[in-house]
Scaffold this active site. Structure first.
Site, mmCIF file in Angstrom:
data_model
loop_
_atom_site.group_PDB
_atom_site.id
_atom_site.type_symbol
_atom_site.label_atom_id
_atom_site.label_comp_id
_atom_site.label_asym_id
_atom_site.label_seq_id
_atom_site.Cartn_x
_atom_site.Cartn_y
_atom_site.Cartn_z
ATOM 1 N N LYS A 1 0.798 -1.226 0.000
ATOM 2 C CA LYS A 1 0.000 0.000 0.000
ATOM 3 C C LYS A 1 0.834 1.282 0.000
ATOM 4 C CE LYS A 1 -4.462 -1.288 0.372
ATOM 5 N NZ LYS A 1 -5.555 -0.754 -0.445
ATOM 6 N N SER B 1 0.596 -9.759 -0.610
ATOM 7 C CA SER B 1 0.333 -8.320 -0.582
ATOM 8 C C SER B 1 0.682 -7.650 0.744
ATOM 9 C CB SER B 1 -1.133 -8.042 -0.930
ATOM 10 O OG SER B 1 -1.996 -8.718 -0.035
#
Length: 400
Positions: free
Chosen positions: A51, A300
């Protein structure tokens, strides 16, 4: 839509803050799914997740006026840390709205980067609504976690790195929450190599992208229920939906047990730790309808607290047949425990827990209940234990 030049420009910006996460070849996952598997470990980024790429790219592109207003964001955890880290580095005030039950490790990490945290709602969508409310009342600049092309641009830099290192990749598996990550990766990857297949992986309990594709419009789920809290999104973005329709080849779903099994395998075979959302792509490997292809699975994020790690390992062991618990009714006479122990020894099962209860089963006064937990080597081993007890005249009941 975004161009390859957009992603290349974003790469120059995010290179200022990201760590290099080179591909890791996985013999274990390759053997399990029949493909040549490479892991892209974004759980090793500075903030523990991908992110930071989108957040930093977005904030870097803001005008000075927008920055001076202060930033507001909503997040289930990882976007919060990305925004907080970027805001601190660029000396901008940031406020983050997070669901009330966000893991403490993510809340504390966000605060540690200097952001103000507002805990609100049960799921991401409720925290998002609170952030929108604060944006209107305080005049903040909103940094959306996924439905923003500047954010997608930053996330798409992952595709540039993957295809630079493995230009002949056949498949790239990507987790889906709100859709920003897969939108950026798919758009960038297809412009570099149109033949590469992009497969999205969602949790069964929060499959909002799959629902949208099936209905050909953005769908709001009535509820979400998954251990993959970072992807527990009821509704994907309107912009990400268009990118997914255009660039994503397939969406598959995995259940929580499949996530726990992938988590355990990642820890055991690679000594890497990932959060529930982070291992979606790894859990999806076994559902690919291909063999002998070069496949990249993206981890992720890795922001997971120790208690959750313990729970995931224990449940993963059970799910993979590595822990077997059963109960058996025994005659209430001496020597029965020794017989059970001998059978388990013959079956090479290591006992790790025993509960002998003389008082529980009042229906059969002359019997007692024995509960046993032992280490096993998979379902075939468990079946052999059950068969051996049956041959010896005992009827056992599996507890897990």
């Amino acid at each position: 839509m975004l161009t390859l030049e957009d992603f290349q420009s974003a790469k120059k910006r995010v290179d200022e803050v990201i760590l290099e996460t080179r591909l890791i070849h996985s013999d274990a996952f390759s053997e399990e799914c029949g493909n040549d598997v490479y892991i892209k470990p974004e759980n090793l980024q500075k903030t523990g997740a991908f992110k930071i790429r989108g957040a930093y790219n977005k904030i870097m592109k803001l005008s000075d006026e927008a920055k001076q207003k202060g930033l507001i964001a909503s997040s289930a955890g990882n976007h919060a840390q990305g925004v907080a880290y970027a805001a601190k580095k660029l000396e901008v005030k940031a406020t983050i709205c997070m669901p009330a039950h966000t893991p403490l490790i993510k809340v504390d990490a966000t605060k540690a980067h200097g952001a103000d945290v507002v805990l609100y709602g049960e799921v991401y969508d409720e925290a998002y609504a609170k952030a929108v409310e604060l944006q209107k009342s305080e005049g903040y600049t909103f940094v959306h976690p996924f439905d923003d092309e500047d954010v997608m641009e930053g996330q798409g830099t992952i595709a540039l790195e993957i295809l630079d290192e493995l230009p002949d990749a056949d498949y790239i598996l990507v987790p889906i929450g709100g859709g920003g990550l897969i939108s950026g990766i798919a758009c960038a990857a297809k412009q570099i190599n149109p033949a590469v297949k992009i497969v999205g992986v969602e949790p069964e309990g929060a499959a909002s992208a799959l629902a949208a594709i099936e209905d050909d419009e953005v769908v709001r789920l009535s509820e979400v229920n998954t251990i993959a809290d970072g992807t527990a999104v009821k509704e994907i973005g309107a912009k990400t939906f268009e990118y997914i329709k255009k660039y994503v080849d397939e969406i598959i779903t995995v259940n929580d047990y499949e996530l726990m099994e992938a988590f355990l395998m990642l820890v055991e075979k690679h000594k890497l730790v990932a959060e529930g959302s982070g291992i979606l792509a790894l859990a999806g490997l076994k559902k690919l309808h291909c063999k002998r292809k070069k496949v990249v699975a993206l981890i992720s994020g890795g922001n997971i607290d120790v208690l959750t790690i313990s729970s995931m390992i224990n449940k993963g062991l059970i799910s993979r047949g590595r822990i077997f618990s059963f109960s058996v009714q025994l005659p209430d006479i001496p020597g029965q425990l020794e017989k059970v122990s001998r059978i388990l020894n013959e079956c090479n099962a290591n006992v790790i827990g025993v509960e002998h209860n003389q008082f529980k089963n009042f229906a059969r006064f002359s019997e007692v209940e024995l509960r046993v937990t032992c280490e096993t080597n998979g379902e075939a081993h468990i079946k052999s234990i059950i068969d051996r007890f049956t041959e010896t005249g005992y009827e056992i009941t599996r507890i897990n």
